[in-house]
Design a protein around this motif. Structure first.
Motif, PDB file in Angstrom:
ATOM      1  N   LYS A 148     -12.254   2.117   2.639  1.00  0.00           N
ATOM      2  CA  LYS A 148     -11.680   3.086   1.699  1.00  0.00           C
ATOM      3  C   LYS A 148     -10.482   3.797   2.336  1.00  0.00           C
ATOM      4  CE  LYS A 148     -12.931   7.013  -1.165  1.00  0.00           C
ATOM      5  NZ  LYS A 148     -13.994   7.934  -1.567  1.00  0.00           N
ATOM      6  N   GLU A 149     -10.625   4.189   3.598  1.00  0.00           N
ATOM      7  CA  GLU A 149      -9.516   4.857   4.290  1.00  0.00           C
ATOM      8  C   GLU A 149      -8.307   3.937   4.391  1.00  0.00           C
ATOM      9  OE1 GLU A 149     -11.067   6.075   8.083  1.00  0.00           O
ATOM     10  OE2 GLU A 149     -12.339   7.619   7.193  1.00  0.00           O
ATOM     11  N   ARG A 150      -8.563   2.685   4.698  1.00  0.00           N
ATOM     12  CA  ARG A 150      -7.464   1.727   4.840  1.00  0.00           C
ATOM     13  C   ARG A 150      -6.765   1.505   3.503  1.00  0.00           C
ATOM     14  NH1 ARG A 150      -8.532  -3.220   8.577  1.00  0.00           N
ATOM     15  NH2 ARG A 150      -8.297  -1.554  10.089  1.00  0.00           N
ATOM     16  N   ARG A 151      -7.541   1.445   2.424  1.00  0.00           N
ATOM     17  CA  ARG A 151      -6.943   1.260   1.089  1.00  0.00           C
ATOM     18  C   ARG A 151      -6.090   2.466   0.701  1.00  0.00           C
ATOM     19  NH1 ARG A 151     -11.978  -1.217  -2.337  1.00  0.00           N
ATOM     20  NH2 ARG A 151     -11.759  -3.353  -1.627  1.00  0.00           N
ATOM     21  N   SER A 152      -6.575   3.671   1.006  1.00  0.00           N
ATOM     22  CA  SER A 152      -5.823   4.866   0.622  1.00  0.00           C
ATOM     23  C   SER A 152      -4.564   5.021   1.466  1.00  0.00           C
ATOM     24  CB  SER A 152      -6.692   6.117   0.724  1.00  0.00           C
ATOM     25  OG  SER A 152      -7.061   6.352   2.063  1.00  0.00           O
ATOM     26  N   ALA A 153      -4.526   4.435   2.651  1.00  0.00           N
ATOM     27  CA  ALA A 153      -3.341   4.493   3.507  1.00  0.00           C
ATOM     28  C   ALA A 153      -2.366   3.363   3.212  1.00  0.00           C
ATOM     29  CB  ALA A 153      -3.764   4.431   4.978  1.00  0.00           C
ATOM     30  N   SER A 154      -2.742   2.451   2.344  1.00  0.00           N
ATOM     31  CA  SER A 154      -1.915   1.305   2.011  1.00  0.00           C
ATOM     32  C   SER A 154      -0.656   1.743   1.275  1.00  0.00           C
ATOM     33  CB  SER A 154      -2.720   0.338   1.135  1.00  0.00           C
ATOM     34  OG  SER A 154      -1.883  -0.657   0.619  1.00  0.00           O
ATOM     35  N   ARG A 213       0.777   0.369  -1.076  1.00  0.00           N
ATOM     36  CA  ARG A 213       0.642   0.121  -2.513  1.00  0.00           C
ATOM     37  C   ARG A 213       0.085   1.317  -3.242  1.00  0.00           C
ATOM     38  NH1 ARG A 213      -2.937  -4.860  -2.650  1.00  0.00           N
ATOM     39  NH2 ARG A 213      -3.011  -4.687  -0.428  1.00  0.00           N
ATOM     40  N   SER A 214      -0.633   2.205  -2.518  1.00  0.00           N
ATOM     41  CA  SER A 214      -1.254   3.335  -3.186  1.00  0.00           C
ATOM     42  C   SER A 214      -0.281   4.515  -3.363  1.00  0.00           C
ATOM     43  CB  SER A 214      -2.497   3.808  -2.409  1.00  0.00           C
ATOM     44  OG  SER A 214      -2.110   4.263  -1.129  1.00  0.00           O
ATOM     45  N   GLU A 215       0.902   4.425  -2.718  1.00  0.00           N
ATOM     46  CA  GLU A 215       1.882   5.493  -2.858  1.00  0.00           C
ATOM     47  C   GLU A 215       2.623   5.354  -4.181  1.00  0.00           C
ATOM     48  OE1 GLU A 215       4.467   5.478   0.501  1.00  0.00           O
ATOM     49  OE2 GLU A 215       2.821   5.605   1.943  1.00  0.00           O
ATOM     50  N   PRO A 216       2.902   6.488  -4.848  1.00  0.00           N
ATOM     51  CA  PRO A 216       3.646   6.409  -6.122  1.00  0.00           C
ATOM     52  C   PRO A 216       5.061   5.893  -5.917  1.00  0.00           C
ATOM     53  CG  PRO A 216       3.225   8.697  -5.498  1.00  0.00           C
ATOM     54  CD  PRO A 216       2.589   7.818  -4.463  1.00  0.00           C
ATOM     55  N   GLU A 217       5.553   5.124  -6.882  1.00  0.00           N
ATOM     56  CA  GLU A 217       6.915   4.604  -6.811  1.00  0.00           C
ATOM     57  C   GLU A 217       7.895   5.677  -7.230  1.00  0.00           C
ATOM     58  OE1 GLU A 217       7.582   0.893  -8.694  1.00  0.00           O
ATOM     59  OE2 GLU A 217       5.616   0.121  -8.147  1.00  0.00           O
ATOM     60  N   LYS A 218       9.085   5.627  -6.649  1.00  0.00           N
ATOM     61  CA  LYS A 218      10.121   6.638  -6.945  1.00  0.00           C
ATOM     62  C   LYS A 218      11.141   6.107  -7.893  1.00  0.00           C
ATOM     63  CE  LYS A 218       9.562   8.903  -2.549  1.00  0.00           C
ATOM     64  NZ  LYS A 218      10.115   9.254  -1.301  1.00  0.00           N
TER      65      LYS A 218
END
Length: 82
Positions: free
Chosen positions: A69-75, A77-82
Motif C-alpha cells: 500500500k505504501e509503495r502504491r501511494s508513493a507511485s 501514477r498516484s500523483e494528480p496531473e497538472k
C-alpha cells in the motif's frame, strides 16, 4: 473434521514457474492435496495447491499489505496531473 485453509481450487490461466522444493515440503504438499481431495471429493494434484497457498499467504501477510500500500501511494501514477 478440521477445517483446512484452502477450499476451492480455481481453474485459471496458468503462468509456468519452475521451483525446487525440499523433499519434506513436497511430501507435505502431497499429503495436503490428498486430505483436501478427500474433503472435496476430488482428486487433486499437489502442484495445483501451490498458487492458492501462495495467494492466501500473501493476502494474509499484514506486513506485505502495508508495504504494498505504501509503495502504491508513493507511485508517480498516484500523483494528480497538472
Amino acid at each position: 473434521m478440521t477445517k483446512l485453509k484452502l477450499s476451492d481450487i480455481r481453474d485459471d490461466k496458468p503462468v509456468r514457474l519452475t521451483v525446487e522444493l525440499p523433499a519434506q515440503t513436497h511430501r507435505d504438499l502431497a499429503a495436503y492435496a490428498e486430505l483436501l481431495g478427500q474433503e472435496s471429493g476430488q482428486t487433486l494434484e499437489p502442484t495445483k495447491l501451490v498458487a492458492p497457498m501462495l495467494e492466501r499467504f500473501m493476502r494474509t501477510d499484514r506486513g506485505f499489505a502495508k508495504l504494498r500500500k505504501e509503495r502504491r501511494s508513493a507511485s508517480p501514477r498516484s500523483e494528480p496531473e497538472k
